[in-house]
Design a protein around this motif. Structure first.
Motif, PDB file in Angstrom:
ATOM      1  N   TYR A   1      40.287 -89.058  11.084  1.00 36.36           N
ATOM      2  CA  TYR A   1      38.821 -89.115  10.988  1.00 36.36           C
ATOM      3  C   TYR A   1      38.176 -87.959  11.757  1.00 36.36           C
ATOM      4  O   TYR A   1      37.319 -87.244  11.225  1.00 36.36           O
ATOM      5  N   LEU A   2      38.574 -87.771  13.016  1.00 38.06           N
ATOM      6  CA  LEU A   2      37.968 -86.723  13.839  1.00 38.06           C
ATOM      7  C   LEU A   2      38.287 -85.342  13.285  1.00 38.06           C
ATOM      8  O   LEU A   2      37.423 -84.445  13.300  1.00 38.06           O
ATOM      9  N   ALA A   3      39.504 -85.142  12.775  1.00 38.75           N
ATOM     10  CA  ALA A   3      39.860 -83.851  12.185  1.00 38.75           C
ATOM     11  C   ALA A   3      38.964 -83.542  10.992  1.00 38.75           C
ATOM     12  O   ALA A   3      38.492 -82.405  10.828  1.00 38.75           O
ATOM     13  N   LYS A   4      38.706 -84.542  10.168  1.00 36.13           N
ATOM     14  CA  LYS A   4      37.839 -84.338   9.005  1.00 36.13           C
ATOM     15  C   LYS A   4      36.416 -84.019   9.439  1.00 36.13           C
ATOM     16  O   LYS A   4      35.783 -83.087   8.914  1.00 36.13           O
ATOM     17  N   GLN A   5      35.900 -84.767  10.406  1.00 39.66           N
ATOM     18  CA  GLN A   5      34.524 -84.562  10.857  1.00 39.66           C
ATOM     19  C   GLN A   5      34.347 -83.222  11.560  1.00 39.66           C
ATOM     20  O   GLN A   5      33.301 -82.582  11.429  1.00 39.66           O
ATOM     21  N   LEU A   6      35.371 -82.788  12.301  1.00 40.92           N
ATOM     22  CA  LEU A   6      35.257 -81.568  13.105  1.00 40.92           C
ATOM     23  C   LEU A   6      35.797 -80.335  12.384  1.00 40.92           C
ATOM     24  O   LEU A   6      35.829 -79.245  12.954  1.00 40.92           O
ATOM     25  N   GLY A   7      36.216 -80.505  11.141  1.00 41.87           N
ATOM     26  CA  GLY A   7      36.654 -79.359  10.358  1.00 41.87           C
ATOM     27  C   GLY A   7      37.997 -78.799  10.777  1.00 41.87           C
ATOM     28  O   GLY A   7      38.233 -77.590  10.648  1.00 41.87           O
ATOM     29  N   VAL A   8      38.894 -79.669  11.254  1.00 40.91           N
ATOM     30  CA  VAL A   8      40.229 -79.221  11.652  1.00 40.91           C
ATOM     31  C   VAL A   8      41.169 -79.347  10.448  1.00 40.91           C
ATOM     32  O   VAL A   8      41.312 -80.424   9.874  1.00 40.91           O
ATOM     33  N   LYS A   9      41.822 -78.266  10.077  1.00 42.86           N
ATOM     34  CA  LYS A   9      42.733 -78.279   8.935  1.00 42.86           C
ATOM     35  C   LYS A   9      44.089 -78.836   9.356  1.00 42.86           C
ATOM     36  O   LYS A   9      44.679 -78.388  10.325  1.00 42.86           O
ATOM     37  N   LEU A  10      44.568 -79.804   8.607  1.00 37.56           N
ATOM     38  CA  LEU A  10      45.857 -80.425   8.889  1.00 37.56           C
ATOM     39  C   LEU A  10      46.797 -80.235   7.699  1.00 37.56           C
ATOM     40  O   LEU A  10      46.352 -79.891   6.600  1.00 37.56           O
ATOM     41  N   ASP A  11      48.070 -80.479   7.936  1.00 36.63           N
ATOM     42  CA  ASP A  11      49.061 -80.421   6.869  1.00 36.63           C
ATOM     43  C   ASP A  11      48.908 -81.676   6.007  1.00 36.63           C
ATOM     44  O   ASP A  11      49.373 -82.760   6.370  1.00 36.63           O
ATOM     45  N   LYS A  12      48.233 -81.547   4.861  1.00 38.58           N
ATOM     46  CA  LYS A  12      47.905 -82.701   4.033  1.00 38.58           C
ATOM     47  C   LYS A  12      49.150 -83.442   3.559  1.00 38.58           C
ATOM     48  O   LYS A  12      49.178 -84.679   3.541  1.00 38.58           O
ATOM     49  N   GLU A  13      50.174 -82.702   3.165  1.00 37.26           N
ATOM     50  CA  GLU A  13      51.374 -83.356   2.656  1.00 37.26           C
ATOM     51  C   GLU A  13      52.077 -84.149   3.747  1.00 37.26           C
ATOM     52  O   GLU A  13      52.628 -85.218   3.505  1.00 37.26           O
ATOM     53  N   ARG A  14      52.056 -83.618   4.963  1.00 35.19           N
ATOM     54  CA  ARG A  14      52.670 -84.332   6.078  1.00 35.19           C
ATOM     55  C   ARG A  14      51.940 -85.648   6.352  1.00 35.19           C
ATOM     56  O   ARG A  14      52.566 -86.679   6.598  1.00 35.19           O
ATOM     57  N   ILE A  15      50.613 -85.587   6.303  1.00 35.11           N
ATOM     58  CA  ILE A  15      49.799 -86.788   6.530  1.00 35.11           C
ATOM     59  C   ILE A  15      50.083 -87.820   5.439  1.00 35.11           C
ATOM     60  O   ILE A  15      50.276 -89.012   5.721  1.00 35.11           O
ATOM     61  N   ARG A  16      50.121 -87.368   4.201  1.00 32.02           N
ATOM     62  CA  ARG A  16      50.342 -88.297   3.091  1.00 32.02           C
ATOM     63  C   ARG A  16      51.717 -88.946   3.167  1.00 32.02           C
ATOM     64  O   ARG A  16      51.863 -90.138   2.888  1.00 32.02           O
ATOM     65  N   LYS A  17      52.732 -88.166   3.512  1.00 37.25           N
ATOM     66  CA  LYS A  17      54.083 -88.723   3.641  1.00 37.25           C
ATOM     67  C   LYS A  17      54.110 -89.779   4.737  1.00 37.25           C
ATOM     68  O   LYS A  17      54.722 -90.853   4.582  1.00 37.25           O
ATOM     69  N   PHE A  18      53.442 -89.493   5.861  1.00 39.63           N
ATOM     70  CA  PHE A  18      53.376 -90.466   6.955  1.00 39.63           C
ATOM     71  C   PHE A  18      52.742 -91.764   6.475  1.00 39.63           C
ATOM     72  O   PHE A  18      53.238 -92.865   6.765  1.00 39.63           O
ATOM     73  N   LEU A  19      51.659 -91.671   5.732  1.00 36.03           N
ATOM     74  CA  LEU A  19      50.950 -92.856   5.261  1.00 36.03           C
ATOM     75  C   LEU A  19      51.796 -93.657   4.274  1.00 36.03           C
ATOM     76  O   LEU A  19      51.835 -94.895   4.342  1.00 36.03           O
ATOM     77  N   LEU A  20      52.457 -92.984   3.372  1.00 39.64           N
ATOM     78  CA  LEU A  20      53.280 -93.693   2.394  1.00 39.64           C
ATOM     79  C   LEU A  20      54.461 -94.381   3.068  1.00 39.64           C
ATOM     80  O   LEU A  20      54.826 -95.511   2.706  1.00 39.64           O
ATOM     81  N   ASP A  21      55.044 -93.724   4.059  1.00 43.11           N
ATOM     82  CA  ASP A  21      56.129 -94.363   4.824  1.00 43.11           C
ATOM     83  C   ASP A  21      55.607 -95.582   5.580  1.00 43.11           C
ATOM     84  O   ASP A  21      56.282 -96.608   5.684  1.00 43.11           O
ATOM     85  N   LEU A  22      54.376 -95.450   6.093  1.00 46.12           N
ATOM     86  CA  LEU A  22      53.770 -96.546   6.846  1.00 46.12           C
ATOM     87  C   LEU A  22      53.552 -97.767   5.959  1.00 46.12           C
ATOM     88  O   LEU A  22      53.748 -98.914   6.385  1.00 46.12           O
ATOM     89  N   SER A  23      53.172 -97.529   4.723  1.00 41.66           N
ATOM     90  CA  SER A  23      52.937 -98.652   3.801  1.00 41.66           C
ATOM     91  C   SER A  23      54.230 -99.407   3.536  1.00 41.66           C
ATOM     92  O   SER A  23      54.241-100.647   3.456  1.00 41.66           O
TER      93      SER A  23
END
Length: 492
Positions: free
Chosen positions: A249-271
């Motif tokens: 959330y804070l990265a999106k609001q503050l304009g911080v670029k993240l590794d999108k694929e890494r985030i998505r993989k983390f979320l799918l593993d979490l599910s």
């Protein structure tokens, strides 16, 4: 956002208010017209022309007696952001000013008018505005009559005074604690750092005060320490969100670029982990699943129908009364909210069981977090939103919800200390109180406007609003923000 309903009430009650609108419009239109050529703006000129208009308007507002902080707060509102896709046709400078800036100017002056009704603090400003032609005599007479009417009802006058000073009180609190808030970025433990900054940022963002604070340290932390915060931690609640969610959330609001694929993989593993760990994830781990769903929406991580069905799978025992009574009111609503967000249907038995349990928590004293628990701003917000989501707000018309919300805001502000020892409950309760006020103001239905009017004004005002054929006049000049009926987000 917390003045919109108040503006609607006064717009309906004051017969000569259009004279006020017209005086403001003519003054600033004249200023714009005399400073710019009224020619069509090319698309590549939009940004620079818009900035030129703002640079012209700000000194004018300061000269008229408005304060810098309130001007910057208003002009930092997402409504003012220049989204080029919103301009399908070429426009000129006056049209650009009219569409994006004029509504904000109306609100700045309208807030001063309301302040005049409950005190003399703004009397010098009102005299100046009168001298400059902003306050036509017919409008002044109406204001004086309403001010005199309020003086006959001290309780209503005090309710209105406290209400309109909420924003000022919170902004002052944030300004006083600016250094302490920025120091929070240096907390070593990532879970405390991100959860605390997330909660405080939500309040800062509510009032569009991001420009007042230096978030450079937290931006650097988010970018360079992904391994520290992209993790799942236990004991998650709506007050203490998952730190991975806070980071996203804070990265999106503050304009911080993240590794999108890494985030998505983390979320799918979490599910997959949640599905394996729980029989009924949406009930057994409501808060965790909720922040997971919100994170997938922010990152555009799309879940398959199979994944969704496994997250929301049900077992009868989890919807029995003796199980549901142990869940917080806010958790019960969040389950219903997730059903709606995920497009889940054919859950009538589960929805009815949850709804019945929620209704047990609504009492004359306020909305409670548990059947026999305490009145909670968090519970209040979610129950209000649930009724909005289901078009049943009329069920709450006889409950005095606003007095509880307002008193809790002021009590929390007295106790709030922005430091490492900050009480999460105080910040969370303050935020949910503000979100509740947003619902009262931005859900522009007769129930909500009359609810506000009953709390803030004498019966004479309420009666005139009640018999009005229209609740929202078509030619009102201030903004009419909405609330998404599914997500609860503000629609600008």
């Amino acid at each position: 956002m917390i003045f919109q309903g108040l503006f609607n009430i006064l717009d309906l009650y004051l017969n000569e208010i259009d004279l006020f609108y017209n005086a403001i419009h003519q003054y600033f239109r004249s200023t714009i017209s005399s400073s710019f050529n009224i020619t069509l703006i090319e698309e590549d000129e939009l940004d620079s022309k818009f900035e030129d208009i703002l640079n012209l308007i700000k000194p004018e507002l300061l000269e008229l007696g408005l304060e810098s902080v309130e001007i910057e707060s208003k002009l930092s509102d997402p409504f003012v952001e220049l989204k080029k896709e919103g301009f399908k046709k070429r426009i000129n400078v006056v049209e650009l000013y009219h569409d994006k800036i004029l509504p904000i100017i109306y609100e700045l002056f309208f807030e001063k008018v309301v302040d005049y009704l409950v005190g003399d603090k703004v009397a010098p400003l009102m005299l100046k505005l009168k001298a400059e032609g902003f306050l036509p005599i017919e409008f002044i007479m109406e204001l004086r009559n309403l001010k005199e009417l309020l003086s006959l009802y001290p309780e209503k006058r005090e309710n209105l005074r406290k209400y309109i000073h909420i924003q000022e009180s919170i902004i002052n609190k944030l300004q006083e604690n600016k250094v302490n808030i920025e120091k929070l970025e240096d907390i070593k433990e990532p879970e405390f750092k991100l959860q605390l900054i997330y909660l405080i940022y939500r309040i800062i963002h509510f009032f569009n005060l991001q420009g007042m604070f230096d978030f450079s340290h937290i931006k650097t932390y988010l970018k360079e320490n992904v391994d520290d915060w992209l993790i799942d931690v236990p004991l998650i609640t709506l007050k203490n969100p998952d730190i991975y969610f806070c980071g996203i959330y804070l990265a999106k609001q503050l304009g911080v670029k993240l590794d999108k694929e890494r985030i998505r993989k983390f979320l799918l593993d979490l599910s997959e982990e949640a599905i394996d760990r729980y029989v009924c994830p949406i009930v057994e781990a409501t808060d965790g699943v909720y922040y997971f769903i919100k994170s997938t929406e922010m990152t555009k991580t799309f879940l398959s129908m199979e994944q969704i069905s496994r997250l929301i799978k049900t077992e009868k025992e989890f919807f029995e009364s003796n199980y549901l009574q142990n869940l917080e009111t806010s958790q019960l609503v969040v389950i219903l909210k997730m059903y709606s967000q995920l497009g889940v249907t054919k859950m009538e038995r589960e929805v009815n069981a949850i709804t019945e349990e929620i209704e047990r928590r609504v009492t004359p004293e306020g909305i409670k977090q548990f059947r026999d628990g305490f009145v909670s701003s968090e519970a209040t917000y979610y129950v209000l939103f649930n009724h909005y989501m289901n078009n049943t707000l009329e069920k709450l018309k006889d409950y005095d919800i606003l007095s509880s919300i307002i008193s809790r805001i002021y009590r929390n502000l007295e106790l709030l200390d922005f430091s490492i020892d900050t009480n999460y409950d105080l910040i969370s309760e303050t935020f949910y109180s503000l979100e509740s006020l947003k619902l009262f103001n931005c859900i522009e239905t007769k129930e909500m406007i009359i609810h506000l009017a009953k709390y803030l004004f004498p019966q004479e005002v309420v009666e005139k609003i009640s018999i009005s054929k229209e609740i929202i006049r078509g030619n009102t000049e201030f903004r009419h923000l909405k609330v998404d009926r599914v997500t609860g987000e503000t629609i600008y």
